[in-house]
Design an enzyme around this catalytic site. Structure first.
Site, short mmCIF file in Angstrom:
data_model
loop_
_atom_site.label_atom_id
_atom_site.label_comp_id
_atom_site.label_asym_id
_atom_site.label_seq_id
_atom_site.Cartn_x
_atom_site.Cartn_y
_atom_site.Cartn_z
NE ARG A 160 -4.12 -2.04 0.30
CZ ARG A 160 -4.13 -3.17 -0.15
NH1 ARG A 160 -3.08 -3.44 -0.72
NH2 ARG A 160 -5.05 -4.01 -0.15
CB SER A 235 -8.29 -1.55 4.09
OG SER A 235 -8.63 -2.60 3.44
CD GLU A 331 -4.41 2.67 2.05
OE1 GLU A 331 -3.51 3.00 1.30
OE2 GLU A 331 -5.59 2.48 1.68
N1 EPU Z 1 -10.82 -10.11 10.05
C1 EPU Z 1 -11.66 -10.12 11.39
N2 EPU Z 1 -12.61 -9.48 11.61
C2 EPU Z 1 -12.84 -8.54 10.21
C3 EPU Z 1 -12.12 -8.61 9.28
C4 EPU Z 1 -11.20 -9.28 9.18
O1 EPU Z 1 -11.41 -11.10 12.26
O2 EPU Z 1 -13.88 -7.76 10.65
C5 EPU Z 1 -9.85 -11.46 10.13
C6 EPU Z 1 -10.41 -12.25 8.95
O3 EPU Z 1 -10.94 -13.32 9.65
C7 EPU Z 1 -8.90 -13.06 8.37
C8 EPU Z 1 -8.01 -11.52 8.41
O4 EPU Z 1 -8.73 -10.66 9.41
O5 EPU Z 1 -8.53 -13.72 9.18
C9 EPU Z 1 -8.04 -10.80 7.14
O6 EPU Z 1 -9.20 -10.56 6.84
P1 EPU Z 1 -9.52 -10.32 4.91
O7 EPU Z 1 -9.01 -11.32 4.37
O8 EPU Z 1 -10.68 -9.71 4.71
O9 EPU Z 1 -8.26 -9.15 4.72
P2 EPU Z 1 -7.80 -7.78 5.00
O10 EPU Z 1 -6.41 -8.07 5.81
O11 EPU Z 1 -8.79 -7.33 6.36
C10 EPU Z 1 -6.80 -6.99 2.82
C11 EPU Z 1 -6.73 -5.60 2.26
C12 EPU Z 1 -7.96 -5.48 1.47
C13 EPU Z 1 -8.10 -6.75 0.41
C14 EPU Z 1 -8.09 -7.92 1.37
C15 EPU Z 1 -8.12 -9.19 0.48
C16 EPU Z 1 -5.29 -4.02 3.51
C17 EPU Z 1 -5.13 -2.91 4.20
N3 EPU Z 1 -6.39 -4.59 3.04
O12 EPU Z 1 -7.87 -6.83 3.85
O13 EPU Z 1 -7.83 -4.43 0.60
O14 EPU Z 1 -9.29 -6.85 -0.47
O15 EPU Z 1 -6.86 -8.15 2.13
O16 EPU Z 1 -7.06 -9.40 -0.10
O17 EPU Z 1 -4.33 -4.77 3.14
C18 EPU Z 1 -8.25 -2.15 0.53
O18 EPU Z 1 -6.92 -1.94 0.66
O19 EPU Z 1 -8.99 -1.02 0.61
C19 EPU Z 1 -8.86 -3.30 0.53
C20 EPU Z 1 -10.18 -3.80 0.76
#
Ligand code: EPU
Length: 335
Positions: A160, A235, A331
């Site tokens: 990012r 995010s 971010e």
């Molecule tokens: N999780 C929770 N609670 C929540 C959300 C997530 O416990 O409310 C846990 C999930 O269970 C999982 C972990 O957090 O174990 C990761 O969650 P997720 O796969 O939804 O991905 P993320 O790390 O929250 C990142 C990116 C997203 C992207 C997703 C999928 C960043 C800041 N965000 O989110 O990007 O779509 O991975 O690759 O790296 C964005 O940047 O705007 C964005 C949406």
């Protein structure tokens, strides 16, 4: 090129925040932009408005980058080299590429925003980052009005992050992005758990790039709010990287904490999990809230001000610091 006065920016930012631009101009060509820069340099650049939180009216001239067009520069048996102008909508470009059977960006389906901003934060999702397919970034240098080209390496891409968020911030206006996409033997990236699950639920064994894109769209629709329905900027925070010692301490207290190793000494933990654990998920304060299905996404239910969203973000940061000794980094670009 007409300069308009007192224009609402509510429809120009995906958070749907109501602020006004004192003066506003929409630019449809590089030439127009260069002409404008000869008379006005103190400007505010607006592209898809998908990664910003507007907390105040904008007194500078707001320049909306609306330069459209996709061109094929070169191709060989295996790859195509494209130049895509900054004002093209990102998801429309992804759908166009898939329709031509050009692979490499299918995992990045349904990300809001325009092509011109994709390199700034190096958009990423489901195991792919846009830096993997970018060949060059074309930009106008604000001071000189000259068109310059950054190679992939010169963009200094990170998680990012890029030179456009750091050293080059405010100095360049991105006008086009170059991509190298595959024409055959697509390198599918389906290792991200949710994609595998979605494909196997549909009993797809040998997915096409279209099938991967469809799976990503289904997953995103289930978790992430559509900015046309509920204002948001994806995010709001980055996933923090913490040192192993702190992680071990946290793991003793919360054995279920998810994590991704970065190096021998550092571990990334999902901010969404931390925010959920701290009790903010689904909470609403007036029209500012934390999304019910993904705690990393802050939302505007209608008439929240940028300041209200920002205050909520500050409260979350403070709580996460108290509970986990982790500093969450915002971010989204706060204006
Ligand atoms: N999780 C929770 N609670 C929540 C959300 C997530 O416990 O409310 C846990 C999930 O269970 C999982 C972990 O957090 O174990 C990761 O969650 P997720 O796969 O939804 O991905 P993320 O790390 O929250 C990142 C990116 C997203 C992207 C997703 C999928 C960043 C800041 N965000 O989110 O990007 O779509 O991975 O690759 O790296 C964005 O940047 O705007 C964005 C949406």
């Amino acid at each position: 090129m007409t300069i308009q006065e007192n224009i609402s920016l509510k429809n120009y930012n995906t958070f749907g925040i109501q602020v006004n631009a004192k003066r506003f101009v929409s630019i449809t060509s590089v030439y127009q932009l260069q002409q404008l820069l000869t008379v006005e340099k103190d400007i505010f650049i607006l592209s898809g408005g998908s990664n910003m939180l507007l907390t105040t009216d904008i007194n500078k001239l707001v320049v909306h980058i609306n330069i459209e067009g996709i061109s094929i520069d070169n191709e060989d048996e295996n790859a195509v080299y494209l130049t895509v102008n900054a004002g093209e909508n990102w998801h429309n470009f992804v759908l166009w590429a898939i329709a031509q059977n050009y692979g490499g960006i299918e995992n990045l389906s349904l990300i809001p925003g325009n092509v011109g901003t994709c390199p700034i934060q190096n958009i990423g999702a489901y195991g792919v980052e846009v830096k993997d397919v970018i060949t060059k970034v074309e930009a106008i240098e604000v001071d000189s009005g000259k068109l310059v080209s950054f190679s992939n390496k010169e963009c200094q891409f990170g998680y990012r992050n890029s030179i456009f968020k750091n050293k080059a911030k405010g100095k360049y206006i991105i006008t086009a992005v170059g991509f190298k996409l595959t024409k055959n033997q697509h390198q599918l990236n389906t290792s991200y758990g949710a994609i595998e699950q979605e494909l196997s639920a549909q009993k797809i064994v040998n997915p096409t790039i279209k099938a991967v894109s469809d799976a990503v769209i289904t997953i995103r629709k289930a978790k992430l709010p559509d900015p046309n329905e509920i204002g948001n900027s994806g995010s709001f925070f980055k996933n923090p990287v913490i040192d192993v010692d702190l992680f071990k301490t946290l793991q003793e207290k919360y054995p279920e904490i998810p994590s991704y190793p970065i190096s021998d000494t550092e571990i990334k933990v999902p901010a969404g999990w931390l925010i959920e654990k701290s009790g903010f998920k689904g909470k609403r304060f007036g029209d500012a809230g934390v999304h019910t299905k993904q705690a990393l996404v802050l939302v505007n239910y209608g008439n929240a001000t940028g300041q209200e969203i920002y205050n909520l973000a500050k409260n979350i940061q403070q709580k996460i610091l108290e509970l986990f000794q982790i500093e969450l980094e915002i971010e989204v670009n706060v204006i």
